[in-house]
Design an enzyme around this catalytic site. Structure first.
Site, PDB file in Angstrom:
ATOM      1  N   MET A 166       0.814  -1.194  -0.001  1.00  0.00           N
ATOM      2  CA  MET A 166       0.124   0.119  -0.066  1.00  0.00           C
ATOM      3  C   MET A 166       0.964   1.296   0.031  1.00  0.00           C
ATOM      4  SD  MET A 166      -3.288   0.685  -0.043  1.00  0.00           S
ATOM      5  CE  MET A 166      -4.780   0.818   1.040  1.00  0.00           C
ATOM      6  N   GLY A 167       1.753   1.354  -1.061  1.00  0.00           N
ATOM      7  CA  GLY A 167       2.303   2.571  -1.166  1.00  0.00           C
ATOM      8  C   GLY A 167       1.668   3.612  -2.102  1.00  0.00           C
ATOM      9  N   ILE A 175       1.154   3.787  -5.271  1.00  0.00           N
ATOM     10  CA  ILE A 175       0.320   3.105  -6.311  1.00  0.00           C
ATOM     11  C   ILE A 175      -0.738   2.403  -5.437  1.00  0.00           C
ATOM     12  CG2 ILE A 175       0.202   1.511  -8.113  1.00  0.00           C
ATOM     13  CD1 ILE A 175       3.194   2.323  -8.927  1.00  0.00           C
ATOM     14  N   ARG A 233       4.408  -3.364   4.675  1.00  0.00           N
ATOM     15  CA  ARG A 233       5.456  -3.382   5.803  1.00  0.00           C
ATOM     16  C   ARG A 233       5.194  -2.565   6.908  1.00  0.00           C
ATOM     17  NH1 ARG A 233      10.868  -1.698   3.005  1.00  0.00           N
ATOM     18  NH2 ARG A 233       9.362  -0.046   1.927  1.00  0.00           N
ATOM     19  N   ARG A 269       6.133  -6.690 -10.398  1.00  0.00           N
ATOM     20  CA  ARG A 269       7.182  -7.380 -11.073  1.00  0.00           C
ATOM     21  C   ARG A 269       7.014  -8.800 -11.259  1.00  0.00           C
ATOM     22  NH1 ARG A 269       8.492  -2.948 -12.374  1.00  0.00           N
ATOM     23  NH2 ARG A 269      10.715  -2.020 -12.636  1.00  0.00           N
ATOM     24  N   GLU A 327      10.414 -11.138 -19.913  1.00  0.00           N
ATOM     25  CA  GLU A 327       9.531 -10.426 -20.704  1.00  0.00           C
ATOM     26  C   GLU A 327      10.080 -10.229 -22.007  1.00  0.00           C
ATOM     27  OE1 GLU A 327       7.332  -7.799 -17.085  1.00  0.00           O
ATOM     28  OE2 GLU A 327       8.838  -6.680 -18.077  1.00  0.00           O
ATOM     29  N   HIS A 372       3.669  -5.636 -19.891  1.00  0.00           N
ATOM     30  CA  HIS A 372       4.246  -4.452 -19.056  1.00  0.00           C
ATOM     31  C   HIS A 372       4.089  -2.964 -19.744  1.00  0.00           C
ATOM     32  CE1 HIS A 372       7.849  -4.031 -16.084  1.00  0.00           C
ATOM     33  NE2 HIS A 372       6.658  -2.994 -15.556  1.00  0.00           N
TER      34      HIS A 372
END
Length: 366
Positions: A197-198, A200, A220, A282, A311, A330
């Protein structure tokens, strides 16, 4: 008297021509001086190494932003004359991990002052090593958040409502009826679990609130009570609790040694059989072998992925043939506005580093 009038007439006609001639010569001289000054200014610009312009690199229009402050050299041209170009390069602009900021390249850039990377993730950069060379590292946080959050919601909705499958049925010339297999799952009122939950992740929570979703998150560090209340999010200290309850699990974490393989057999087995995994972080955050098995056996309903490893995936990879997988290449940040803002931020940081000024968005080892 007649000759005197003739002389005056000729003089009157000749004077403007002389003035015009002087003006033309003066204007030409001024133009030459201006061009010379522009050339001197261009020669004075610091040199920067970029990947390339075109399909595999930067859009032509955004390179103009770079050219205002730097004299740019494409990687292919650099390799053809590395000995000559190398000592001039002061900034390295990395886009989609190219040019590769690895020891072989960095060692050929003795004047390098900054590695400026587009995007938030820095897993492709050895920051301590680069800093050890006396070179600063920057990224572009914030500017990618909206586009990536939009992509996460787009993948979630497309997977839940089988939008891609529906399109294929609608345009198929053989279609005569709408199959029941296009039945989707409800998004409105469902439970969304956000892992990471940063900036973005929080943007995703804001968007999901509009769908009346119940929002759980694991991070975290717990966010403030004000942040939680603003989007109606509930903190799960244990990721396992989130996995058991969520109808949609969205991964929005940075790739670190701790998050590599974060979602594997055990984590997938905890999810509901009706749940969907969405990954916009990622590829290596998910154990892809475990994901294939979970999708094949019905341990989870579906997966929607904007990232994989590698990728693109090898063309015979089993993920590509599963009917309950949606994959995009991506492209979470791929909007014209976001690309432009990213390049502007990259240039701003690099220009400051070259000038010895405080560097915006500098990345330092933790």
């Amino acid at each position: 008297m007649r000759y005197l009038n003739y002389y005056r007439c000729v003089t009157k006609l000749w004077a403007p021509a002389q003035t015009s001639r002087v003006f033309t010569v003066t204007s030409l001289h001024t133009s030459v001086q201006h061009l010379h000054q522009k050339k001197v200014m261009a020669d004075d610009k610091p040199w920067a190494l970029i990947s390339e312009v075109g399909e595999r690199g930067y859009l032509e229009e955004v390179t103009d932003i770079m050219k205002r402050h730097f004299r740019i050299v494409c990687y292919r041209d650099f390799l053809e004359n590395a000995r000559s170009h190398g000592p001039k390069i002061q900034a390295l602009f990395v886009w989609n991990a190219c040019p590769p900021a690895e020891p072989a390249l960095l060692g050929s850039l003795p004047s390098l002052k900054v590695v400026s990377s587009g995007g938030v993730g820095i897993d492709h950069l050895d920051v301590p090593y680069i800093n050890g060379l006396g070179v600063k590292v920057t990224n572009t946080p914030g500017v990618v958040s909206d586009a990536t959050a939009d992509m996460a919601m787009g993948l979630l909705l497309a997977s839940a409502r089988k939008i891609v499958e529906g399109h294929l049925v609608a345009v198929d010339p053989r279609t005569t009826h709408i199959p029941q297999s296009l039945m989707g799952v409800e998004v409105t009122g469902s439970t969304l679990g956000i892992i990471g939950m940063g900036h973005i992740g929080y943007k995703i929570a804001q968007r999901s609130k509009g769908f009346d979703m119940r929002i759980l998150y694991h991070n975290r560090h717990r966010r403030s009570v004000e942040d939680e209340q603003a989007v109606g999010a509930t903190y799960c200290e244990a990721m396992e609790d989130l996995l058991r309850e969520a109808d949609f699990v969205v991964l929005v974490v940075n790739l670190t040694p701790e998050t590599t393989g974060l979602i594997s057999h055990r984590e997938l087995s905890l999810m509901k059989p009706s749940a969907t995994l969405v990954n916009v972080s990622r590829g290596l955050v998910v154990d892809q072998d475990a994901l294939v098995k979970a999708l094949q056996t019905g341990a989870i309903r579906a997966a929607a992925l904007d990232v994989t490893h590698p990728e693109p995936l090898p063309r015979d990879h089993p993920l590509l043939s599963l009917p309950n997988v949606l994959i995009t290449p991506h492209v979470g940040t791929n909007t014209y506005a976001t690309m432009r803002r990213m390049v502007e931020r990259m240039v701003e940081s690099a220009a400051a580093a070259v000038k010895g000024l405080p560097v915006p968005n500098e990345v330092t080892p933790k």
